[in-house]
Design an enzyme around this catalytic site. Structure first.
Site, short mmCIF file in Angstrom:
data_model
loop_
_atom_site.label_atom_id
_atom_site.label_comp_id
_atom_site.label_asym_id
_atom_site.label_seq_id
_atom_site.Cartn_x
_atom_site.Cartn_y
_atom_site.Cartn_z
N LYS A 9 0.85 -1.19 0.00
CA LYS A 9 0.00 0.00 0.00
C LYS A 9 0.88 1.24 0.00
O LYS A 9 1.71 1.43 0.88
CB LYS A 9 -0.90 0.03 1.24
CG LYS A 9 -1.87 1.22 1.22
CD LYS A 9 -2.57 1.41 2.53
CE LYS A 9 -1.73 2.13 3.53
NZ LYS A 9 -2.09 3.51 3.81
N ASP B 116 -3.10 4.35 -2.25
CA ASP B 116 -3.92 4.99 -1.21
C ASP B 116 -3.74 6.50 -1.27
O ASP B 116 -3.10 7.09 -0.41
CB ASP B 116 -3.48 4.41 0.15
CG ASP B 116 -4.23 4.98 1.33
OD1 ASP B 116 -5.35 5.50 1.13
OD2 ASP B 116 -3.70 4.91 2.45
N LYS C 277 -6.40 8.68 -1.77
CA LYS C 277 -7.61 9.31 -1.20
C LYS C 277 -7.99 10.59 -1.94
O LYS C 277 -8.04 11.68 -1.35
CB LYS C 277 -7.41 9.62 0.29
CG LYS C 277 -7.11 8.40 1.17
CD LYS C 277 -7.14 8.79 2.63
CE LYS C 277 -6.86 7.64 3.56
NZ LYS C 277 -5.44 7.22 3.59
N ASP D 197 -11.84 15.97 -4.68
CA ASP D 197 -11.80 17.23 -5.41
C ASP D 197 -13.08 17.31 -6.24
O ASP D 197 -13.99 16.49 -6.07
CB ASP D 197 -10.53 17.26 -6.31
CG ASP D 197 -9.99 18.67 -6.50
OD1 ASP D 197 -10.79 19.56 -6.85
OD2 ASP D 197 -8.78 18.87 -6.31
N THR E 152 -10.58 7.81 10.67
CA THR E 152 -10.66 7.29 12.05
C THR E 152 -9.98 8.22 13.05
O THR E 152 -10.11 8.04 14.25
CB THR E 152 -10.05 5.89 12.16
OG1 THR E 152 -8.81 5.88 11.47
CG2 THR E 152 -10.95 4.83 11.56
N ARG F 5 3.01 -0.79 10.94
CA ARG F 5 4.08 -0.96 11.94
C ARG F 5 4.27 -2.37 12.47
O ARG F 5 5.40 -2.73 12.80
CB ARG F 5 3.87 0.05 13.07
CG ARG F 5 4.25 1.46 12.63
CD ARG F 5 3.65 2.52 13.50
NE ARG F 5 2.20 2.57 13.35
CZ ARG F 5 1.43 3.43 13.99
NH1 ARG F 5 1.95 4.28 14.84
NH2 ARG F 5 0.12 3.44 13.78
O1 C5P Z 1 1.21 1.19 11.26
P1 C5P Z 1 -0.23 0.86 11.11
O2 C5P Z 1 -0.52 -0.62 10.98
O3 C5P Z 1 -1.11 1.53 12.14
O4 C5P Z 1 -0.58 1.50 9.68
C1 C5P Z 1 -1.88 1.49 9.17
C2 C5P Z 1 -1.90 2.11 7.81
O5 C5P Z 1 -3.25 2.29 7.45
C3 C5P Z 1 -1.24 3.47 7.69
O6 C5P Z 1 -0.73 3.56 6.35
C4 C5P Z 1 -2.38 4.44 7.88
O7 C5P Z 1 -2.19 5.64 7.21
C5 C5P Z 1 -3.52 3.66 7.26
N1 C5P Z 1 -4.85 4.01 7.76
C6 C5P Z 1 -5.21 3.94 9.09
N2 C5P Z 1 -6.49 4.28 9.47
C7 C5P Z 1 -7.36 4.67 8.56
C8 C5P Z 1 -7.01 4.73 7.22
C9 C5P Z 1 -5.73 4.39 6.85
O8 C5P Z 1 -4.42 3.57 9.95
N3 C5P Z 1 -8.58 4.94 8.94
#
Ligand code: C5P
Length: 235
Positions: A32, A60, A62, A65, A120, A211
Site C-alpha cells: 500500500k 492509497d 484518497k 476534489d 478514524t 508498523r
Molecule cells: O502502522 P499501522 O498498521 O497503524 O498502519 C496502518 C496504515 O493504514 C497506515 O498507512 C495508515 O495511514 C492507514 N490508515 C489507518 N487508518 C485509517 C485509514 C488508513 O491507519 N482509517
C-alpha cells in the site's frame, strides 16, 4: 499463495520502501503506497517499487476534489495498474460517479475502487467543529451507503465498523481494514484494534498492516506470521 494483507509503505526512504515491499511480496501480501511515498517519489518511484514482482498495489491517495479533477486523477492512476485505489466518499455523489466511470475505462482489468468514509482520526467533537453534527457511526454508514449506491466496490473501515457495515451492506461490498495488530504487538496510535485473524473472521476482505511489519525486529518473520494467521482464519 496470495494473502489478503497489504503492507503500508509509510516512508520516503527508497531503500526501506524497497525492502518492505520485498518482505510483503515474499509473504504473499500486497503493498500500500500512500501520499508520503508518492509525493516524494511519484509514479516512477511506485513503478520501481512494484517492478520486482506480483505483489498487488493499493494506491492509497484518497482523491477528494471536484468530479472532473478526480476523474482525471483516477485515469492517470490507472497507468500504475493498481489492484485497489481510493477516494473520499465525502466528495459526494457526482464525484463518486465520476471516479467510478473513470475506473471503468480500464475494462476487465479495472482496479477495485473504494472510498474512505470518516477518517478514524476524527471523533464526534472534531466533526461538530467543522459543522457536521451527529454520531460518527451515522455518518460512516451514510457515506458507505452512498459509496455502494454509486457503484463503487467498497470502503476502508476500522475493525469496530466491520460487523455493522457488513450487516448493512451485504456480503459483496469490500471492507478494507487498517488498525489491525497481531496479538502482543504494540498498539502505537491505533486505539480500537483487532488481530488479523479476528478482523478476517469478522468479515474483512483485506487488511492494511503497517508498523507490526515495518517496526518488527524481523519484518520478514512478522509478515510470514500474519500471512499464516490469515490462512488459518480463512480455512
Ligand atoms: O502502522 P499501522 O498498521 O497503524 O498502519 C496502518 C496504515 O493504514 C497506515 O498507512 C495508515 O495511514 C492507514 N490508515 C489507518 N487508518 C485509517 C485509514 C488508513 O491507519 N482509517
Amino acid at each position: 499463495m496470495r494473502s489478503p494483507f497489504f503492507c503500508a509503505i509509510d516512508t520516503t526512504d527508497p531503500d526501506r520502501a524497497a525492502s518492505l515491499a520485498e518482505v510483503a511480496a515474499a509473504a504473499g501480501g500486497g503493498i500500500k503506497i500512500g501520499k508520503e511515498f508518492f509525493t516524494r517519489h511519484g509514479p516512477e518511484g511506485v513503478r520501481r517499487l512494484c517492478s520486482g514482482g506480483e505483489a498487488p498495489l493499493f494506491l492509497d491517495l484518497k482523491f477528494h476534489d471536484i468530479p472532473n479533477t478526480v476523474a482525471g486523477a483516477v485515469r492517470a492512476a490507472l497507468a500504475l495498474a493498481p489492484a485497489i485505489l481510493n477516494v473520499h466518499a465525502a466528495g459526494g455523489r457526482a464525484m463518486l460517479n465520476a471516479a467510478r466511470e473513470a475506473v471503468e475505462t480500464a475494462g476487465a482489468d479495472r482496479p477495485k475502487l473504494i472510498a474512505v468514509t470518516v477518517l478514524t482520526s476524527l471523533d464526534a467533537d472534531d466533526l461538530s467543529e467543522i459543522g457536521l453534527a451527529g454520531p460518527v457511526e451515522t455518518r460512516t454508514l451514510a457515506l458507505a451507503r452512498l459509496t455502494r449506491a454509486c457503484g463503487l466496490d467498497g470502503v476502508v473501515c476500522s475493525p469496530r465498523e466491520i460487523a455493522p457495515l457488513r450487516a448493512a451492506l451485504g456480503p459483496d461490498f469490500l471492507l478494507v481494514v487498517p488498525g489491525v495488530r497481531p496479538a502482543g504487538a504494540a498498539l502505537g496510535d491505533q486505539k480500537r484494534v483487532m488481530t488479523p485473524g479476528e478482523a478476517l473472521r469478522a468479515g474483512a476482505d483485506h487488511l492494511v498492516v503497517g508498523r507490526p511489519i515495518s517496526a518488527a525486529e524481523d519484518p520478514a518473520a512478522a509478515a510470514r506470521a500474519i500471512a499464516a494467521e490469515l490462512a488459518e482464519a480463512a480455512a
